[in-house]
Motif scaffolding. Structure first.
Motif, PDB file in Angstrom:
ATOM      1  N   ALA A 166       0.824  -1.216   0.000  1.00  0.00           N
ATOM      2  CA  ALA A 166       0.000   0.000   0.000  1.00  0.00           C
ATOM      3  C   ALA A 166       0.854   1.260   0.000  1.00  0.00           C
ATOM      4  N   THR A 167       2.132   1.111  -0.340  1.00  0.00           N
ATOM      5  CA  THR A 167       3.031   2.268  -0.321  1.00  0.00           C
ATOM      6  C   THR A 167       2.554   3.358  -1.271  1.00  0.00           C
ATOM      7  N   GLY A 168       2.113   2.954  -2.455  1.00  0.00           N
ATOM      8  CA  GLY A 168       1.655   3.931  -3.432  1.00  0.00           C
ATOM      9  C   GLY A 168       0.457   4.713  -2.944  1.00  0.00           C
ATOM     10  N   TRP A 169      -0.523   4.020  -2.348  1.00  0.00           N
ATOM     11  CA  TRP A 169      -1.688   4.695  -1.791  1.00  0.00           C
ATOM     12  C   TRP A 169      -1.265   5.693  -0.714  1.00  0.00           C
ATOM     13  N   THR A 170      -0.345   5.249   0.138  1.00  0.00           N
ATOM     14  CA  THR A 170       0.117   6.129   1.225  1.00  0.00           C
ATOM     15  C   THR A 170       0.762   7.391   0.667  1.00  0.00           C
ATOM     16  N   LEU A 171       1.629   7.210  -0.342  1.00  0.00           N
ATOM     17  CA  LEU A 171       2.317   8.364  -0.925  1.00  0.00           C
ATOM     18  C   LEU A 171       1.346   9.299  -1.633  1.00  0.00           C
ATOM     19  N   SER A 172       0.399   8.737  -2.394  1.00  0.00           N
ATOM     20  CA  SER A 172      -0.534   9.585  -3.142  1.00  0.00           C
ATOM     21  C   SER A 172      -1.456  10.352  -2.202  1.00  0.00           C
ATOM     22  N   ILE A 173      -1.942   9.699  -1.148  1.00  0.00           N
ATOM     23  CA  ILE A 173      -2.813  10.392  -0.199  1.00  0.00           C
ATOM     24  C   ILE A 173      -2.034  11.460   0.557  1.00  0.00           C
ATOM     25  N   THR A 174      -0.788  11.143   0.930  1.00  0.00           N
ATOM     26  CA  THR A 174       0.050  12.140   1.598  1.00  0.00           C
ATOM     27  C   THR A 174       0.288  13.346   0.696  1.00  0.00           C
ATOM     28  N   LEU A 175       0.557  13.079  -0.583  1.00  0.00           N
ATOM     29  CA  LEU A 175       0.777  14.157  -1.545  1.00  0.00           C
ATOM     30  C   LEU A 175      -0.451  15.047  -1.652  1.00  0.00           C
ATOM     31  N   ILE A 176      -1.623  14.437  -1.789  1.00  0.00           N
ATOM     32  CA  ILE A 176      -2.858  15.224  -1.953  1.00  0.00           C
ATOM     33  C   ILE A 176      -3.146  16.034  -0.700  1.00  0.00           C
ATOM     34  N   ALA A 177      -2.955  15.428   0.481  1.00  0.00           N
ATOM     35  CA  ALA A 177      -3.213  16.150   1.725  1.00  0.00           C
ATOM     36  C   ALA A 177      -2.265  17.337   1.882  1.00  0.00           C
ATOM     37  N   ALA A 178      -0.971  17.099   1.616  1.00  0.00           N
ATOM     38  CA  ALA A 178       0.002  18.189   1.740  1.00  0.00           C
ATOM     39  C   ALA A 178      -0.279  19.290   0.717  1.00  0.00           C
ATOM     40  N   ALA A 179      -0.628  18.899  -0.517  1.00  0.00           N
ATOM     41  CA  ALA A 179      -0.919  19.892  -1.559  1.00  0.00           C
ATOM     42  C   ALA A 179      -2.139  20.732  -1.187  1.00  0.00           C
ATOM     43  N   ALA A 180      -3.152  20.104  -0.603  1.00  0.00           N
ATOM     44  CA  ALA A 180      -4.338  20.851  -0.184  1.00  0.00           C
ATOM     45  C   ALA A 180      -3.992  21.845   0.915  1.00  0.00           C
ATOM     46  N   LEU A 181      -3.144  21.432   1.854  1.00  0.00           N
ATOM     47  CA  LEU A 181      -2.733  22.338   2.922  1.00  0.00           C
ATOM     48  C   LEU A 181      -1.885  23.490   2.387  1.00  0.00           C
ATOM     49  N   VAL A 182      -1.062  23.203   1.356  1.00  0.00           N
ATOM     50  CA  VAL A 182      -0.274  24.267   0.735  1.00  0.00           C
ATOM     51  C   VAL A 182      -1.186  25.330   0.138  1.00  0.00           C
ATOM     52  N   GLU A 183      -2.243  24.896  -0.550  1.00  0.00           N
ATOM     53  CA  GLU A 183      -3.164  25.856  -1.152  1.00  0.00           C
ATOM     54  C   GLU A 183      -3.884  26.685  -0.089  1.00  0.00           C
ATOM     55  N   ARG A 184      -4.126  26.097   1.077  1.00  0.00           N
ATOM     56  CA  ARG A 184      -4.764  26.835   2.163  1.00  0.00           C
ATOM     57  C   ARG A 184      -3.805  27.831   2.806  1.00  0.00           C
ATOM     58  N   ALA A 185      -2.528  27.423   2.934  1.00  0.00           N
ATOM     59  CA  ALA A 185      -1.561  28.253   3.655  1.00  0.00           C
ATOM     60  C   ALA A 185      -0.920  29.311   2.773  1.00  0.00           C
ATOM     61  N   ALA A 186      -0.763  29.000   1.479  1.00  0.00           N
ATOM     62  CA  ALA A 186      -0.072  29.933   0.579  1.00  0.00           C
ATOM     63  C   ALA A 186      -0.971  31.122   0.265  1.00  0.00           C
ATOM     64  N   HIS A 187      -0.353  32.279   0.116  1.00  0.00           N
ATOM     65  CA  HIS A 187      -1.061  33.512  -0.222  1.00  0.00           C
ATOM     66  C   HIS A 187      -0.313  34.186  -1.350  1.00  0.00           C
ATOM     67  N   ASP A 188      -1.044  34.914  -2.178  1.00  0.00           N
ATOM     68  CA  ASP A 188      -0.408  35.567  -3.320  1.00  0.00           C
ATOM     69  C   ASP A 188       0.735  36.486  -2.906  1.00  0.00           C
ATOM     70  N   ARG A 189       0.607  37.115  -1.732  1.00  0.00           N
ATOM     71  CA  ARG A 189       1.646  38.049  -1.289  1.00  0.00           C
ATOM     72  C   ARG A 189       2.883  37.333  -0.766  1.00  0.00           C
ATOM     73  N   THR A 190       2.699  36.086  -0.308  1.00  0.00           N
ATOM     74  CA  THR A 190       3.834  35.360   0.276  1.00  0.00           C
ATOM     75  C   THR A 190       4.377  34.261  -0.621  1.00  0.00           C
TER      76      THR A 190
END
Length: 392
Positions: free
Chosen positions: A318-342
């Motif tokens: 299940a390594t692939g599932w773990t990596l893909s879910i981790t990637l999606i979760a981190a990417a979603a958090l990046v979009e929440r935390a990132a701002h155009d000014r920063t």
């Protein structure tokens, strides 16, 4: 309160009896594009100065009113004075002006009277001189009392030119337009063919605006190559969105049938189609289509990552599932935390994840590709959180 004062009095140079403000521009009319910029800058009231009302202008004004702002039509300074709130700041837009939202934002805030200028040697035809080596760049922020001063003058005076002279005599601050602020798209245009060319430049500036490296240096150059042809053919926005969906589904199918490298490449091409469609939708005031295509890019990228993770299940892990879910979760958090000014140019985006995965996945190592993308997302998330935190 910000009010927009848009002039629509001059005829087009190459179309007899047609107002320059009603010339087609990117699927709408020039005055609708101007109104869109002014409303995006914060205006809650629009005053349109006309010499005569044509069916095309009436239709354009009706469509502008659907944006939820009040639109008043006036013929002179006296009528304009009666419509504008005395405490408002007035954003003046010259007849036939083509520019970008970034330029309009220079004058959209509160402050004293100001005139946007450019060097006389850099000014294009149509800009009026306001100094020894300065020309009015077609935008101004004025107090309503300047309009009242024009209203007290004889009515046969040209409203736009007189207002500019009154502002200059009142010692309005001259704000020099930064070099390259509009990406070559700023000017006064009353010729339909030249206006179409300006539309292509405006769109090129829109798709070049993202800060992130993958969007700016990969998608933007490709989009600029195909945009003129699409604009010339009047490509509808929904067709680009449909094309992106078909290509994206093809990419997902390729991953499912054990062609992962091809699938990731097709997903990148789908992102290109959505990027172009999003720019066209913004220009044509199609908010729903613009929002849908902006959302489709991370959506297809996430589905591609999930399919790559699912492929690892064939090996009993299940390594692939773990990596893909981790990637999606981190990417979603990046979009929440990132701002155009920063946001920084090296930070990851949906397209950047796909680019990071492309080579290892194409070489037959999907887990390595997912690992690289997940680490990239993690590093970006760390940087975004640090930028978001308050500094002592």
């Amino acid at each position: 309160m910000l009010a927009g004062l848009i002039f629509a009095t001059e005829d087009a140079d190459d179309r007899r009896g047609t107002l320059a403000a009603t010339l087609p521009f990117g699927g709408l009319t020039l005055i609708e594009f101007q109104a869109r910029l002014v409303v995006a800058a914060g205006a809650s009231q629009l005053i349109v100065v006309v010499a005569r009302l044509t069916p095309e202008l009436l239709g354009a004004i009706s469509r502008i009113g659907r944006r939820g702002v009040s639109v008043d039509v006036v013929r002179n300074a006296v009528e304009a004075k009666q419509k504008i709130h005395p405490l408002a700041r007035v954003l003046v837009v010259a007849d036939g002006l083509v520019t970008t939202g970034d330029v309009v934002a220079l004058l959209a805030g509160d402050g004293e009277d100001a005139i946007l200028t450019m060097s006389d040697r850099d000014a294009v035809p149509g800009f009026e001189r306001v100094g020894v080596d300065a020309a009015w760049a077609g935008l101004a922020r004025l107090d309503p009392k300047r309009i009242a001063e024009v209203a007290a003058m004889p009515r046969d005076y040209d409203f736009q030119s007189t207002l500019l002279r009154v502002a200059a005599q009142a010692q309005a601050v001259q704000i020099a337009m930064p070099p390259g602020a509009a990406g070559g798209a700023h000017g006064i245009e009353r010729d339909s063919r030249t206006l179409a060319d300006r539309g292509n430049v405006i769109l090129a500036a829109l798709v070049s605006k993202p800060v992130a490296w993958a969007d700016r240096f990969l998608l933007a150059p490709l989009a600029r190559l195909v945009l003129p042809a699409l604009m010339a053919r009047g490509m509808p926005t929904w067709a680009l969105g449909a094309t992106g969906c078909v290509i994206g589904l093809g990419g997902l199918a390729a991953i499912w049938f054990a062609w992962p490298g091809t699938g990731v490449a097709l997903t990148i091409v789908a992102a290109l189609a959505f990027t172009i469609g999003q720019a066209l939708a913004w220009l044509r005031d199609e908010e729903g289509l613009s929002r849908a295509q902006r959302t489709a890019i991370p959506g297809f990228a996430a589905l591609a990552a999930l399919e790559l993770g699912h492929a690892s299940m064939q090996t009993g892990t299940a390594t692939g599932w773990t990596l893909s879910i981790t990637l999606i979760a981190a990417a979603a958090l990046v979009e929440r935390a990132a701002h155009d000014r920063t946001r920084r140019a090296w930070w990851a985006t949906s397209v950047a994840y796909l680019v990071a995965m492309l080579i290892p996945v194409g070489a037959g190592y999907p887990l390595i590709g997912l690992s690289l993308a997940a680490m990239y997302a993690g590093v970006t998330l760390f940087a975004a959180i640090e930028a978001f935190r308050e500094k002592p």
